[in-house]
Structure formats: structure tokens, C-alpha cells
Design an enzyme around this catalytic site. Structure first.
Site, short mmCIF file in Angstrom:
data_model
loop_
_atom_site.label_atom_id
_atom_site.label_comp_id
_atom_site.label_asym_id
_atom_site.label_seq_id
_atom_site.Cartn_x
_atom_site.Cartn_y
_atom_site.Cartn_z
CD GLU A 131 11.64 13.71 36.07
OE1 GLU A 131 10.47 13.69 36.50
OE2 GLU A 131 12.03 14.49 35.19
N GLY A 269 15.76 18.03 27.58
CA GLY A 269 15.57 19.41 27.17
C GLY A 269 15.73 20.34 28.35
CB ALA A 270 14.42 22.07 30.53
CG MET A 271 15.11 18.21 36.13
SD MET A 271 13.81 16.99 35.78
CE MET A 271 13.11 16.79 37.41
CD GLU A 272 10.16 18.63 36.56
OE1 GLU A 272 9.54 17.65 36.97
OE2 GLU A 272 10.78 18.65 35.48
CG ASN A 273 16.28 20.56 39.09
OD1 ASN A 273 15.93 19.40 39.27
ND2 ASN A 273 17.16 20.91 38.18
CG HIS A 303 7.34 21.53 29.77
ND1 HIS A 303 6.64 20.59 29.05
CD2 HIS A 303 7.94 20.83 30.78
CE1 HIS A 303 6.80 19.40 29.60
NE2 HIS A 303 7.59 19.52 30.64
CD GLU A 304 11.26 21.84 32.21
OE1 GLU A 304 11.16 21.33 33.35
OE2 GLU A 304 11.14 21.18 31.16
#
Length: 835
Positions: A131, A269-273, A303-304
Site C-alpha cells: 500500500e 504498524g500493520a496491513m490488512e491483507n 483495526h486490521e
């Protein structure tokens, strides 16, 4: 690389044009990662087969890599026309199959296919991060969110590795020393949320079920970190989240499995794959951790997870509507934390820290509406900011107060049902919410989502005792607010709630019936997005009795009000620090305490008047040391104060013996002196010239991990001599072998201790370098250099001259300079206001 930059920055207009004549169906991606452990190998073969319909003769396919070796259209060879970012194809028919054979590059910047070699055991780990537009660093694709496709990944990797993607493996073929894993096709998704990870990761399995639905859960990390993973708690939060969102959204989790992988050198922090969520390893605690840290991790997990619906199932058409996923996920992560997990203080943390990010961003000259104007990818990259996330979430909380929670969630349910696997804009969401709530939300949306700036609220009392609630909305004017006013009385040593008054305001001045109280807290319960000021009586009350306010959220709102007033120069920085010194040691919520300690340290360095800074710096390190000694042994507060002490001591203050004593084993009783805390203490000693190179390298020998090696770089670069800082400066700009984390460490060392006397000579050179670095380095690394090395000089003439002379510079670069200049101007303005 420079040739690719000409065409790498895709625009909204050209991608909309492409989407209008290309309909993509499915994409097959074959990656050969079998050579990844060979460090000399810089790239890997990638073959992409794209099946799509076209109503135009020609288009382009996005790819950024080492080379494109072959292109076929419907099995017919085509000339390779590749400029470093785009592959041009023409002679298209109504139905097309395009095959691209290429070589992609392994990344050390966290963009594309990141490759990491673990110094602990020598193992190699891979993961992808895309992203907003780095899938094209791994595969040929249509790199825009509104061209969804079904993806099938076919990965060749060393035998014995875990190989993961968005879906579960459909077929695994074993070879000699290698394996080939073909995954099931995905449901339609955008390119930026496809994902691959491969390596000898440690894995913990779990399961979640609800009715007829059963989901396999996986939690993974590097093998050398497995003992610290806390997988049981991660799986528990995951199950609680799936329970909550399945009920709240009335749409079953659609992605088949739910793997969560913690990866090294991660930029986010993180990624929503979908099906393979990636997290930074910072969420794995190698040593002691506070409950607030675990609460922050739970919030990110949720959140993710919210993105599985907001963002993955229903996706914004273009990055203008980035908020349609990020604002919602930020709101939902906090809401679900408070409603479904043990971290019931999530809204207090949000009010006191997350919204601080929003308030700061919204007061910059580059502020923008939540629904932003995003002309291109560079602008999109910079809009992952405090407005899109935290302000958007705060405004959604106001929307829930406006329409009611039941109507809000019912609108969300209808939104998913109507647009599953599609792309939307603001209008689509408003249609569903208006139908459910029966309210006209277009005016609300215009005032809240399509204007910028933060309002300030305060009470005024006239000579007759009439009270007026004043709203200063700045250029945006007044907005409608639903809020509560809390009245608190000091009784028997407690600040007790007498009552809350609920009301709505729409004008800049509203007469209200608010009785006197020791503390009148505007926006109690934090329903709206606004800075609030305390009246003089309330300020005097909290100045003496803040610790007597027992409710975490109310106390967090007071701390937030005090900090905003300090940032705006309305509350003296030294007065703010006096309040922190008095009430900080009694702060029982460690999340609030952590935020307050960071703000206090920032105030010392940025907002205290120049002639008072040395004295305040010594007073602050003394405060942190005293609080560390008096904190409950082994408690979260003790650890928070120890970290604050280590940071403060890096600016001097005569506590070198205490730092040395802790490192030598003479620590306050109960304090867990783990590797991370040791590095904080040793780096402070290095910054003040009280640690040798030999001590630093010996510490790394005791902690020869990725974290230890990064910490060593920072500590060595922090030593206070001119040659060391010069070496760090040149390494940051010129050493292309530095990873993203190592670049941060080098920059941090260069800036350590606020020693302008050691680094001011580089100010002019900074402005000579930034345009070149922006054009030759990836935006991720260039942004770190531009922001991290911005000179904190009291003379703004250099940056003013650069902005005047570089009106043709890329908009994203100018934005970073304008924001950094504004932060500096605020520092100078607030210092000048001290009296």
C-alpha cells in the site's frame, strides 16, 4: 531508478481513464523465490498472466523491477516496451491474455518484496508490503484500487519454509530442495492487498467457529522471536474480534482463513491483507511490556480486522476516499477493544494520544478534509496521516452520537450487502446511512468531512452569570456538535461527577445552562472532535487535584486539554510541566501516563523558553528519576518512568552514575532491566559522552539480534563529537546499503541529544540534497531523510528560500517541507509566548 520516477507517479485522471476501458478478470502470479537465501542474488523471476477485456487498442501495465524480459499478448510475442515503471501493450482485442516475464528486485526498504537475513540464526525471511502502490514491485498489475481481480499465486520457495498468501494452498509439489505452492484463487480484491510471505517462520495454530463457519487461525513470527510471541493472547483477541464483527456487520468473514504474521523492518504498524495480515515486530515484546502496549497491539489487531469489511470487501474507488477504510478501521478498532476485550480503557487512550495526532495534523497549513483531494500516488502516500485515521475516527464517533449507534451499524450492514467486492465513494455510504437514520446527512458530511481544521470550545460567563459556549471553527466556521458537559465537585478528596448535561450546538455562540462546579469538563465522554479549554476555576482545580479525578476517560480528556493549550501557547510550558511533575507520578492508567511523559519531554525540548531550557531539562530528568524510584516495584508505571528517565538523561542532567548503576545491576527493586531497556540507558550514556565504542560493541555482542544491531548503529552515531555526527550525516544520505530501520537509527543518532552545536553546519547542505534524494530514492526512504534531517534552526530563512525557489518541486516533497517549517514556527512562537 531515475528513469522509472518519470512514470511511476500514477495520477487519478489517467487511472480513471484506464479503468474506463479495461475490465480485469483474473491474474496469475508465479514467483520463484528459491534463490532468496543467496545474498548476492538481488532479484527473482516473476511471471504474471493477466486476463482482461479491453475497449481500447492500447493500455499500460504497471511494473517496477530489474528488467522485463518477455511480453506476449494472446500467446503472440510483442516487443518489450518498458520505461522502468510501465509496460506498454497495444493491438488489444475485446478479450486479452497478456503474459509478462520479468525480474523483480528484493527490497531492503520495506516496499515490495522485503528480504531479511536474521543475524541470530542466519535464516532468510520474506514478506510483501504494497500500500498504496508497491505490488508492481513484485508482479505486473493494474496498480489502482478500482481494478479488482481474482489472484492466483504460484510460489517456488526453499523446501521446509512456510509459504503463505491470501488464500490457503490448493496444491503443493515437492522437489529437491524446493517446493512449489499453488494457492486457491482469491475473491475479487485490489492489487495493494495481495500478499506473500515465505521463510522458516514459527507458527502457532488456532481456530474460530461460529455456527456453520469455521476459520483457521495462524500466528507467525521469526523463529528467533518465537519464545516472545504471546500467541495465546493474540488468538484470544482475534476470536473476540471475529465474534464482535460477525455480529456487528451481519456479513460472514469472507476470506477463508486468518493468518497474522509479525515481520521485521516493517514500515507500518500493520496491513490488512485479507487472510494474511502483516504486523510490525515491534508488537512482539522481547522483554518487559506494559499492559498499555498489549492494549495497543489488541487495538491494531482489531483495526486490521475491521478492514476485512471496510477496505477489503468494499474498497474506495481512488485514494480520495482512503478515509472510507482507515477512519472506519480506526473507529472500529477502538470500539471493539472497549466492547469485546479486556482493554476497556481504549477510548481513554484514543482521547489522549490518538487524537493528539489528529489535532497536530489538522493545525498544519497542509491540513486537508477527511475526504481529501488526492491527485496522484505521491499525495496518497502522505495522506496516511492523522486526519485520515484519527480525525476521521473521531468524526465517526460524532456521527454515531448524531444518528445513534443502532442506525450507524445498520447502515454499515446495508453498505456491505449492497457493495460487496466492489468500489465505492462517500455518496454510497451516505445513501445507506440516510435511509436507515431518516436524517439528511449531506450538510453534516459537508461540514465534517469536506472541510478542514479543528474547532476550539470554551465557556464564557458574562457579568449577569449567563454562560455561552463558544465555538471557534476557524476558516471552516461552526460545525454541528453533539456533546456532553460534565460537572465535577471536589468532595472528600475526590473529584466526583455531579451530572452530565447533553446538548447540541451549531453556532459559534450558544447560550447554555451550565451551573458552577469545581471542574466543568466540555466534551465529557469525548463524543465530538474539538479542542476544549478549561475555565480558570477548572484549571485551578485540576492543577491541584487532577489525581483525584478517578474516571480514566475524563482524566484523559483533561490531560489532552492541558497539552493542546500548551501547544497553542495559552498555557505556559513550565506551568504544564509543574502539573505533570505533581500528578504524573500518581497517574494510574499507564497508557495515559506514557502519553503524558512523551508530551512533557517534548515540551522541555520544544516549548520551554530558551533561557529556561537547561534548568527545565535538569528538573525533568530529576523528576523521572525520583518517580522511577518511588513507583511500585515491578509495575507498569515503574517501567514507563524508567524509559522516560533513560530518554531524559540523554540531554544531560548529571545522572550518569544512576544510568551506569542500572547497567551494572544496581537497579530499583523490581525493575526488569531487559535488553531493550539496557540499550536505552547505554544510548543515553553514549549521547552525553559517557560510553565508549568498546562498551557499545560489547553490548551488541550480548544482544546480537536484529534489534541489537540496529540499536548499536544508533548508539555509535549518538556519540557527541563532530566527526561521528558527520559520519552519520554522510551515511544517511549516501550509504545505499542501509535498510529502512538502519537509516532511522543513523538519523536518530545524528539528532541525538539536541546537539545543534555538532550538526548546525549541515543545514545548508540539507536543502541542496533533498530534491535529488526525492528523485532517486524510494518515497519511503526519501521521506525519512527529508523529515528526519530537517534542520531545527531558529532561523527559518533557509527553508523559506528553498520553498520560494522550488515552486516546481513535487507536491509531496513541498508538503513535507511546509509541515516541518510549520512545526518549527510553532516551537518558536510558543517559546516567545512564555512569560
Amino acid at each position: 531508478m531515475s528513469s522509472a520516477n518519470v512514470t511511476a507517479n500514477l495520477t487519478r485522471e489517467e487511472t480513471a481513464e484506464r479503468a474506463s476501458h479495461i475490465t480485469v478478470h483474473d491474474i496469475r502470479v508465479e514467483l520463484d523465490l528459491s534463490g532468496a537465501p543467496e545474498r548476492a542474488r538481488t532479484g527473482f523471476p516473476t511471471v504474471t498472466t493477466l486476463r482482461f477485456d479491453a475497449s481500447a487498442d492500447a493500455t499500460w501495465i504497471d511494473f517496477i523491477g530489474e528488467s522485463v524480459t518477455r511480453v506476449t499478448v494472446d500467446d503472440r510475442e510483442r516487443e518489450v516496451r518498458y520505461d522502468g515503471a510501465r509496460i506498454l501493450v497495444d493491438g488489444l482485442s475485446a478479450h486479452n491474455v497478456v503474459r509478462v516475464e520479468a525480474v523483480a528486485a528484493y527490497s531492503r526498504s520495506g516496499e515490495g518484496m522485503h528480504r531479511f537475513h536474521d543475524p541470530v540464526d542466519g535464516e532468510t525471511y520474506l514478506y510483501t508490503q504494497y500500500e498504496p502502490a508497491d505490488a508492481r514491485r513484485v508482479m505486473a498489475c493494474f496498480e489502482q484500487p478500482d481494478m479488482k481481480a481474482s489472484y492466483t499465486f504460484d510460489i517456488t520457495a526453499p523446501a521446509g519454509w512456510h509459504v503463505l498468501s491470501n488464500q490457503s494452498p490448493a496444491r503443493v509439489r515437492e522437489g529437491i530442495g524446493v517446493q512449489r505452492v499453488e494457492f486457491a484463487p482469491t475473491l475479487p480484491i485490489s492489487s495493494y492487498i495481495t500478499s506473500v510471505a515465505a521463510g522458516p517462520y514459527a507458527r502457532i495454530d488456532g481456530e474460530w467457529s461460529r455456527g456453520d463457519q469455521r476459520i483457521d487461525l495462524g500466528v507467525l513470527c521469526r523463529a528467533s522471536l518465537a519464545e516472545h510471541l504471546e500467541a495465546d493472547e493474540i488468538i484470544e483477541v482475534t476470536r473476540q474480534g471475529l465474534d464482535f464483527f460477525s455480529d456487528a456487520f451481519a456479513y460472514p468473514y469472507p476470506w477463508g482463513k486468518y493468518d497474522q504474521i509479525f515481520v521485521p523492518e516493517y514500515n507500518l504498524g500493520a496491513m490488512e491483507n485479507p487472510g494474511l495480515v502483516t504486523f510490525t515486530e515491534a508488537y512482539i515484546n522481547r522483554g518487559a511490556a506494559t499492559d498499555a502496549q498489549r492494549g495497543g497491539r489488541a487495538n491494531t489487531i482489531l483495526h486490521e480486522m475491521a478492514h476485512m469489511w471496510f477496505g477489503d470487501l468494499v474498497t474506495m474507488r481512488w485514494w480520495d476516499d482512503l478515509w472510507l477504510k482507515e477512519s472506519f478501521a480506526d473507529y472500529m478498532g477502538t470500539h471493539a477493544s472497549a466492547a469485546a476485550t479486556r482493554f476497556t480503557d481504549a477510548w481513554a487512550r484514543f482521547a489522549n494520544s490518538r487524537k493528539t495526532w489528529a489535532y497536530r495534523q489538522d493545525q498544519l497549513p497542509t491540513t486537508h478534509p477527511i475526504v481529501a483531494d488526492i491527485p496522484d500516488l505521491e499525495a496518497a502516500k502522505l495522506n496516511f496521516d492523522g486526519i485520515t485515521y484519527a480525525k476521521g475516527a473521531a468524526v465517526l464517533k460524532q456521527l454515531v452520537a448524531f444518528v445513534g449507534e443502532d442506525a450507524f451499524f445498520e447502515g454499515a450492514r446495508r453498505y456491505f450487502a449492497a457493495h460487496a467486492f466492489g468500489n465505492t465513494t462517500l455518496e454510497d455510504l451516505l445513501d445507506e446511512l440516510e435511509e436507515v437514520s431518516g436524517q439528511d446527512l449531506r450538510t453534516w458530511a459537508r461540514l465534517w468531512l469536506q472541510t478542514s481544521g479543528v474547532a476550539t470550545l470554551w465557556l464564557e460567563t458574562d457579568a449577569e452569570g449567563r454562560r455561552v459556549l463558544v465555538q471557534d471553527g476557524g476558516a471552516a466556521g461552526p460545525r454541528p456538535h453533539r456533546l456532553r458537559i460534565g460537572l465535577y465537585d471536589l468532595q472528600d478528596g475526590r473529584l466526583a461527577l455531579r451530572e452530565r448535561i447533553e446538548l447540541g450546538i451549531e453556532q459559534d455562540r450558544t447560550e447554555v445552562q451550565v451551573p458552577d462546579a469545581d471542574l466543568v469538563l466540555l466534551n465529557d465522554d469525548d463524543l465530538t472532535y474539538a479542542k476544549v479549554r478549561l475555565d480558570e476555576r477548572s484549571l485551578a482545580t485540576v492543577e491541584q487535584s487532577l489525581s483525584a479525578l478517578e474516571d480514566d476517560l475524563a482524566r484523559g480528556l483533561v490531560w489532552s486539554s492541558l497539552w493542546n493549550a500548551t501547544r497553542d501557547g495559552e498555557l505556559g510550558a513550565e506551568r504544564y510541566l509543574d502539573i505533570v511533575r505533581l500528578h504524573g507520578p500518581a497517574e494510574s492508567n499507564v497508557a495515559l501516563l506514557t502519553a503524558v511523559l512523551l508530551n512533557a519531554a517534548f515540551a522541555v525540548r520544544h516549548y520551554v523558553a530558551d533561557d529556561a531550557r537547561d534548568g527545565q531539562s535538569r528538573a525533568w530528568v530529576d523528576t523521572t528519576w525520583a518517580a522511577l524510584q518511588s513507583a511500585d516495584a515491578g509495575g507498569d508505571a515503574q517501567l514507563a518512568w524508567a524509559r522516560a528517565f533513560a530518554a531524559a538523561a540523554g540531554y544531560g542532567g548529571g545522572h550518569e552514575d544512576h544510568l551506569r548503576g542500572i547497567l551494572d545491576g544496581d537497579a530499583p527493586r523490581g525493575l526488569p532491566v531487559d535488553a531493550d531497556l539496557r540499550w536505552l540507558m547505554l544510548t543515553s550514556l553514549a549521547t552525553t559522552g559517557n560510553a565508549t565504542v568498546e562498551e557499545i560493541t560489547a553490548e551488541r555482542a550480548q544482544d546480537d539480534t536484529a534489534t541489537g544491531r540496529t540499536a548499536e548503529i544508533r548508539a555509535l552515531a549518538s556519540r557527541p563529537d563532530a566527526q561521528t555526527r558527520a559520519d552519520a550525516w554522510h551515511a544517511a544520505w549516501n550509504d545505499l546499503t542501509l535498510t529502512n530501520d538502519h537509516l532511522d537509527a543513523t538519523i536518530g543518532g545524528f539528532r541525538a541529544g539536541g546537539r545543534r552545536d555538532l550538526i548546525a553546519s549541515f543545514d545548508a547542505e540539507y536543502f541542496e540534497r533533498i530534491r535529488d534524494v526525492w528523485s532517486t530514492r524510494s518515497i519511503e526512504l526519501a521521506q525519512r531523510l527529508v523529515v528526519g534531517l530537517f534542520p531545527a534552526t531558529p532561523d527559518t530563512s533557509l527553508v523559506d528560500a528553498w520553498l520560494e525557489q522550488n515552486t516546481d518541486a513535487p507536491g509531496a516533497l513541498r508538503r513535507l517541507l511546509i509541515e516541518s517549517r510549520d512545526d518549527l514556527a510553532r516551537d518558536l512562537r510558543v517559546r516567545a509566548a512564555q512569560g
